[in-house]
Design an enzyme around this catalytic site. Sequence first.
Site, short mmCIF file in Angstrom:
data_model
loop_
_atom_site.label_atom_id
_atom_site.label_comp_id
_atom_site.label_asym_id
_atom_site.label_seq_id
_atom_site.Cartn_x
_atom_site.Cartn_y
_atom_site.Cartn_z
CB SER A 132 -19.26 -44.21 72.28
OG SER A 132 -18.72 -43.32 71.31
CG HIS A 136 -19.66 -47.00 75.27
ND1 HIS A 136 -20.76 -46.17 75.32
CD2 HIS A 136 -18.57 -46.18 75.24
CE1 HIS A 136 -20.34 -44.91 75.34
NE2 HIS A 136 -19.02 -44.90 75.29
CD GLU A 152 -24.21 -47.23 76.48
OE1 GLU A 152 -25.37 -46.78 76.49
OE2 GLU A 152 -23.35 -46.87 75.65
CG ASN A 210 -22.59 -41.27 73.94
OD1 ASN A 210 -22.45 -40.78 75.04
ND2 ASN A 210 -21.59 -41.86 73.30
#
Length: 311
Positions: free
Chosen positions: A148, A169, A181, A219
């Site tokens: 991540s 991800h 992702e 994130n």
Amino acid sequence: MARRLRHNRSQWSHSRPSCSFPSHSRSTSMSIQTVGIIGAGTMGNGIAQACAVSGVKVVMVDISQAAVDKGLATVSGSLDRLIKKDKLTAEQKKAALALIQGSTNYDDLKGAQLVIEAATENYELKLKILKQVDAILQPEVIVASNTSSISITQLAAATSRADRFIGMHFFNPVPMMALVEIIRGYLTSDATHDAVKALAEKLGKSPITVKNAPGFVVNRILVPMINEAFFVLSEGIATPEDIDAGMKLGCNQPIGPLALADMIGLDVCLAVMEVYLKEFGDSKYRPCPLLREMVAAGQLGRKTGRGVYTY
């Protein structure tokens, strides 16, 4: 959400400044029928379940048989819960488990067309694993990292297949979360991207394509929001319950940012903010002092029984 890792600024320095990506000559035309997964923990066994339920063969590798057995048991338990909710039949569970091979031997990954590294979010550990697996896989095999936050370009550079290296991800819990992702490194080929995207869609996921950058997309937005919620709390603007209720009712979020921080781990949130502050050099990423204090006090959230809330 990933756990803490160590970064250095140079790992992001080769990201492309535009949205165009290089294309490379090696073809990735093979259909992905078998996926190798390195790591039988939360993310690894979750990816294994998502693959197996979708009819994709899996080889799940970890360092000990105990870890492998625990991962397989977790999948079995997760499938049982789906059966109780009438989302899966007993026959479908049996078929899915039959598609997952547990192993402690990297050589068992040789039959896979895609190998996903899903080890603990630690740069040195991932680098060691990727170098080992790169040495035994055929050149045409795609390798992905379920990270991540670590630079895909930097990880790819440690292998002999930078054009066939990519980030995947997944989000926790993997069987339930639709998003993946897909992160392109500087040399990731179009064919590699397309093959991995097709697999994600086969697993019933909704992939988004992301450039290599700190925090990628989700994130990068999520953790600063959580950090700001701690500033609001520390300034006494509202109670934790009202902050979370406000974001749930006003922004249609399923869980408030402070409760989510407790779920993720306050230490993880702090670590990510520190990485952003270092990598971007922008004061907007400064961690909230209250967040620092709570981490220093050992109040890390659900995993310690106390964070913003008590469990």
